[in-house]
Design an enzyme around this catalytic site. Structure first.
Site, PDB file in Angstrom:
ATOM      1  N   VAL A 147       0.238  -2.253  10.563  1.00 24.57           N
ATOM      2  CA  VAL A 147       1.028  -1.962  11.866  1.00 24.57           C
ATOM      3  C   VAL A 147       0.400  -2.916  13.054  1.00 24.57           C
ATOM      4  CG1 VAL A 147       1.228   0.454  11.227  1.00 24.57           C
ATOM      5  CG2 VAL A 147      -0.859   0.048  12.038  1.00 24.57           C
TER       6      VAL A 147
ATOM      7  N   CYS B 247      -5.423  -3.381   2.570  1.00 25.25           N
ATOM      8  CA  CYS B 247      -5.027  -3.470   4.037  1.00 25.25           C
ATOM      9  C   CYS B 247      -6.179  -3.698   4.998  1.00 25.25           C
ATOM     10  CB  CYS B 247      -4.299  -2.231   4.383  1.00 25.25           C
ATOM     11  SG  CYS B 247      -3.043  -2.524   5.728  1.00 25.25           S
TER      12      CYS B 247
ATOM     13  N   GLU C 141       0.854  -1.302   0.008  1.00 23.03           N
ATOM     14  CA  GLU C 141       0.150   0.176   0.160  1.00 23.03           C
ATOM     15  C   GLU C 141       1.040   1.301  -0.008  1.00 23.03           C
ATOM     16  OE1 GLU C 141      -2.095  -0.096   3.846  1.00 23.03           O
ATOM     17  OE2 GLU C 141      -3.448   1.435   3.229  1.00 23.03           O
TER      18      GLU C 141
ATOM     19  N   LYS D  72      -9.529   2.553  -1.767  1.00 19.79           N
ATOM     20  CA  LYS D  72      -9.742   2.094  -0.511  1.00 19.79           C
ATOM     21  C   LYS D  72     -10.787   2.383   0.260  1.00 19.79           C
ATOM     22  CE  LYS D  72      -6.922   0.841   3.911  1.00 19.79           C
ATOM     23  NZ  LYS D  72      -5.796   1.197   4.738  1.00 19.79           N
TER      24      LYS D  72
HETATM   25  C1  ACM Z   1      -3.849  -0.111   7.157  1.00 16.84           C
HETATM   26  O1  ACM Z   1      -4.954  -0.126   6.618  1.00 16.84           O
HETATM   27  N1  ACM Z   1      -2.835   0.418   6.634  1.00 16.84           N
HETATM   28  C2  ACM Z   1      -3.415  -0.792   8.393  1.00 16.84           C
END
Ligand code: ACM
Length: 265
Positions: A172, A145, A42, A112
């Site tokens: 993370v 993610c 990402e 996203k």
């Molecule tokens: C994330 O969505 N970068 C944790």
């Protein structure tokens, strides 16, 4: 068999030149390894841990006209596909996007939908469901993610026929890798999560990029201190076998009549 590669990298926040150079290295590795479908993390063009909106704006690019996208398009010529996370400027808005490139063309852009933590300060949420694209006769779904925490996303991709979910990430928290084993199992799909490593400001990224099979078995996991491309050869049509028992089909046994609560806001 299709050769699926994941590239684990360490972008630097706001260091566009470094990130581009790193991309060139990783694409060289992928070429040498004869990878056919490559997934990168990402926000690979810009880094992740922004402090201000100006930083987001300065490091964003248009897809497919930006420098990062152009490299990806060039690599995708000659029978290849690549999916990479890009800080995207579109229509005076900024999106945490995945560009999907194949055969020298832009196939699709996924913006996203589920923004994580401070991303909500920087990015507009994507307005539409995650895409499925076709390449080498297979359907591939894309999500980014934190979408891992919303099983609806992987399920939508499976319902659209994805044999594999390609999943750029900057993780993370430490739960995603295990969660993706379940997303794979409950949908009968392969998954490929490309994560980054390193530290940015106060954040540490967890590496352990992985590929799973349709039963949730981890086929490949890249150690969290390494960068580079790793790959697995996968027989993607296995994902069309959706029965877990003789009498249980993962998609046909669903009961949408019972799930109305899921589509209430
Ligand atoms: C994330 O969505 N970068 C944790």
């Amino acid at each position: 068999m299709t050769r699926i590669g994941i590239g684990q990298i360490e972008p630097r926040i706001m260091d566009i030149d470094h990130n581009l150079q790193q991309l060139k290295d990783i694409l060289r590795q992928a070429t040498k390894a004869e990878v056919e479908v490559l997934v990168l993390p990402e926000l690979a063009n810009s880094g992740y841990a922004f402090d201000t909106m100006e930083e987001v704006e300065e490091s964003a690019e248009s897809i497919p006209k930006g420098a990062y996208s152009k490299q990806l398009i060039r690599w995708s010529r000659n029978g290849r596909m690549v999916v990479a996370g890009i800080n995207e400027k579109f229509d005076e808005q900024y999106f945490n996007s995945a560009g999907i490139f194949a055969e020298g063309n832009l196939l699709d852009i996924y913006r996203k939908v589920h923004l994580f933590n401070k991303e909500k300060q920087w990015f507009s949420p994507g307005p539409i469901e995650p895409p499925v694209v076709e390449f080498l006769g297979h359907k591939f779904g894309v999500m980014i993610c934190w979408d891992w925490a919303f099983p609806e996303m992987a399920r939508i991709l499976a319902l659209k026929g994805a044999r594999m979910i390609l999943h750029p990430a900057n993780l993370v928290l430490k739960y995603c890798q295990r969660a993706m084993e379940t997303r794979a199992l409950e949908n009968g799909v392969f998954t490929a999560t490309a994560n980054r490593i390193g530290n940015e400001r106060k954040l540490t990224f967890s590496g352990k990029s992985q590929i799973t099979n349709t039963k949730g078995k981890v086929l490949l996991s890249i150690p969290d201190e390494e960068t580079g491309v790793s790959y697995v050869d996968i027989d993607l049509p296995i994902a069309d076998r959706k029965k877990l028992t003789k009498m249980n089909h993962l998609l046909k046994d669903r009961r949408p009549d019972i799930y109305r609560r899921l589509i209430e806001s």
